[in-house]
Design an enzyme around this catalytic site. Structure first.
Site, PDB file in Angstrom:
ATOM      1  N   LYS A 257       0.851  -1.197   0.000  1.00 39.09           N
ATOM      2  CA  LYS A 257       0.000   0.000   0.000  1.00 39.09           C
ATOM      3  C   LYS A 257       0.883   1.243   0.000  1.00 39.09           C
ATOM      4  O   LYS A 257       1.916   1.272   0.688  1.00 39.09           O
ATOM      5  CB  LYS A 257      -0.882  -0.032   1.262  1.00 39.09           C
TER       6      LYS A 257
ATOM      7  N   SER B   1      -9.741   1.465   3.038  1.00 32.53           N
ATOM      8  CA  SER B   1      -8.866   2.242   2.183  1.00 32.53           C
ATOM      9  C   SER B   1      -7.822   1.406   1.419  1.00 32.53           C
ATOM     10  O   SER B   1      -7.337   1.850   0.384  1.00 32.53           O
ATOM     11  CB  SER B   1      -8.151   3.307   3.012  1.00 32.53           C
TER      12      SER B   1
ATOM     13  N   SER C  77      -9.879  -0.804   7.275  1.00 31.01           N
ATOM     14  CA  SER C  77      -9.249  -0.598   5.957  1.00 31.01           C
ATOM     15  C   SER C  77      -8.469  -1.781   5.389  1.00 31.01           C
ATOM     16  O   SER C  77      -8.049  -1.737   4.239  1.00 31.01           O
ATOM     17  CB  SER C  77      -8.336   0.625   6.003  1.00 31.01           C
TER      18      SER C  77
END
Lengths: 486, 95
Positions: free
Chosen positions: A79, A154, A178
């Site tokens: 990420k 997310s 997330s």
């Protein structure tokens, strides 16, 4: 089966038996990214040449036969919230669109030390604020099961890249769901460990008392393998817990005889999708058949979790994001008339609407006259939520719930109203507020063939029981073997 | 929960955000809606309840006071929008 559909442990076997080299695997994944990422858009940055260099190093280590870990030579993605030395790290924000960190996050260093191959950096909601990747400053990632839909967020780029076979596994962060919610939306496994189990050093901070890193993988075994490498005390993060790191793969015994599963009545509410409710109830039966027993429990303050979260997380965010001021790194507004003007213009230009909204909310609730009514009150109710779990865990070993109230929603469906978007985190948020571990694993599909996630919550630092339960369920079903037809 | 434009402007100033007129109005209505949702916390009696700011018990971590190498100056400055003489350069402060 195509190489890109395989798990970490399957690829590790191939590498050990010399059926494939890390270079071959890495090239296969890079080719896969070339083929499908135009459609899925899971990556902000792909580091082709660097990945090939890493793969060659890993192959050297493998042929030396020494110090080979289960992740050596395995291609993964990361990420874009983790600082990676010499590699663009944007947090999906315009304010960091040119930021190249001079150091690695501790988690990245650990993965590199194991000779894991990093393929690139995944899209996400800007500063991890969102549940769909629609808040990325750059583009929205598509769900590999249905490209009209969001991948969750997310860590949506991470989840989509794993589900689409663009990498073997990914790492993300989870502040209010997330990791677990996108894992659920994309039909993969997402683990949020106990707060403090994994170092936060070098992870761009959103809400420091809630943020926790974790793996997104194709099955539970991979999740345990990743946690083995990621977990542990770090002198660079004073909130990382100084507790021994067990070999989590040893917990994968399938033995759930006598295990007590708590079912909280507050999680089976109106608005819960019917297919999801059925899939979760079926999952409970699967575990019962293996010898687990079920106890009804209550988490009475569940209904307050969203309110607590959006006060605590925004308050912490407003403080954490003060560091983005156009002085040390990132975007700086041009033509500012002095320092103060430069700060204000830089931040207005650099942050997207959701980030500004949260900074504003956090600043407002912390400002003079409102602190007691908002931040302090929320922190007190947080204590009540934490106590709910302490009471519940006197009666059970794990808690089973749906991960999200609905399957992946359509792109654009919830962007108009922030509060509606916030409610998609309703089942994942309490876990962060209480600091306990939680995992989402695939437990079925809706009528529209969209993945459904089962959430398993555990006691603090008891990732082993969470993984054991998840593994027992997984091995009795074959949801984890299904792949999105991209 | 009513939030005035002035409340939003004040918070924007504290947050160092140069919001446009449209943003100010949008945030006023959205923040009002979110704060109305959080008002439900008022219904709970929290008298005497210790607030939780961290879920793990806060402990002061000690370490030896030893000098260790840190990042070199040029690497620290490598992302600076403007730099001069080994420092971050900012626009004029005294106006």
């Amino acid at each position: 089966m195509e190489l890109y559909n395989l798990t970490i442990h399957e690829l590790h076997d191939k590498l050990k038996k010399k059926e494939a080299s890390s270079l071959e695997l890495t090239e296969a994944f890079l080719k896969r990214i070339d083929a499908v990422d135009g459609k899925i858009k899971a990556f902000i940055t792909v580091i082709k040449e660097d990945a090939i260099k890493q793969a060659k190093e890993a192959d050297k280590r493998i042929s030396s036969g020494k110090d080979i870990t289960p992740l050596t030579g395995v291609p993964i993605s990361v990420k874009d919230i983790f600082c990676t030395k010499g590699i663009l790290t944007t947090c999906a924000s315009k304010i960091l669109n040119n930021f190249v960190p001079p150091y690695d996050a501790t988690v990245i260093k650990k993965l590199k030390d194991a000779s894991t191959v990093i393929l690139g950096k995944n899209n996400m909601d800007e500063f991890a604020m969102g549940s769909s990747t629609e808040n990325s400053a750059f583009f929205t990632t598509k769900n590999p099961w249905d490209v009209e839909r969001v991948p969750g967020g997310s860590s949506g780029g991470s989840a989509a890249s794993v589900a689409a076979g663009e990498c073997t596994a990914s790492i993300g962060t989870d502040t209010g769901g997330s990791i677990r919610q996108p894992a659920s939306c994309c039909g993969i496994v997402g683990l949020k460990p106990t707060y403090g189990r994994i170092s936060r050093y070098g992870i761009i901070a959103f809400a420091s008392s809630l943020d926790q890193a974790g793996p997104l993988t194709k099955d539970v075994t991979d999740s345990a393998i990743m946690l083995n490498i990621m977990a542990g005390r770090d002198p660079q993060d004073s909130t990382s817990i100084d507790a021994p790191v067990p070999d989590y793969t040893k917990a994968l015994t399938k033995d759930v005889k006598g295990l007590k599963i708590g079912i909280p009545k507050e999680y089976f509410i109106q608005g819960l999708d019917k297919d999801i409710e059925k899939a979760v109830k079926d999952a409970i039966e699967v575990l019962k058949k293996q010898g687990a027993s079920v106890v009804d429990i209550s988490l009475p303050h569940t209904d307050y979790a969203i309110a607590v979260y959006y006060l605590v997380a925004t308050a912490e965010a407003s403080s954490n994001l003060a560091r983005f001021d156009g002085v040390k790194y990132g975007h700086r507004a041009k033509d500012a008339g002095g320092l103060m003007d430069m700060y204000c213009k830089t931040r207005d230009e650099g942050f997207g609407p959701e980030v500004k909204r949260r900074i504003m909310l956090g600043t407002y609730s912390l400002s003079a006259g409102y602190y007691d009514a908002y931040y302090k009150k929320a922190s007190q109710v947080r204590t009540l939520i934490k106590r709910d779990f302490e009471e519940a865990f006197k009666k059970c070993d794990v808690i089973l719930t749906p991960t999200a109230p609905t399957p992946a929603f359509k792109i654009g469906e919830k962007t108009a109203d922030p509060l509606t978007m916030y409610l998609s985190d309703i089942f994942t948020i309490s876990c962060n507020l209480a600091g306990i571990p939680g995992i989402s694993i695939p437990c079925g599909f809706t009528k529209d063939n969209l993945p459904i996630g089962l959430q398993i919550l555990g006691k603090p630092l008891d990732e082993e029981t969470v993984l054991k339960t998840a593994f027992a369920y997984e091995q009795a079903t074959d949801w984890h073997k299904r792949r999105a037809g991209v | 929960m009513a939030i005035t434009k002035r409340d939003v402007e004040h918070a924007a100033k504290l947050a160092r955000l140069a919001l446009s007129q449209e943003e100010t109005e949008l945030y006023a209505s959205q923040m009002a809606k979110i704060l109305t949702h959080v008002e439900k916390l008022g219904a709970l009696d929290t008298k005497g309840i210790e607030p939780t700011s961290y879920t793990i018990s806060p402990k002061t971590i000690f370490r030896k006071d030893e000098a260790k190498p840190s990042l070199p100056q040029d690497e620290i400055l490598s992302n600076a929008p403007e730099k001069a003489k080994g420092c971050f350069k900012v626009p004029r402060i005294i106006e």
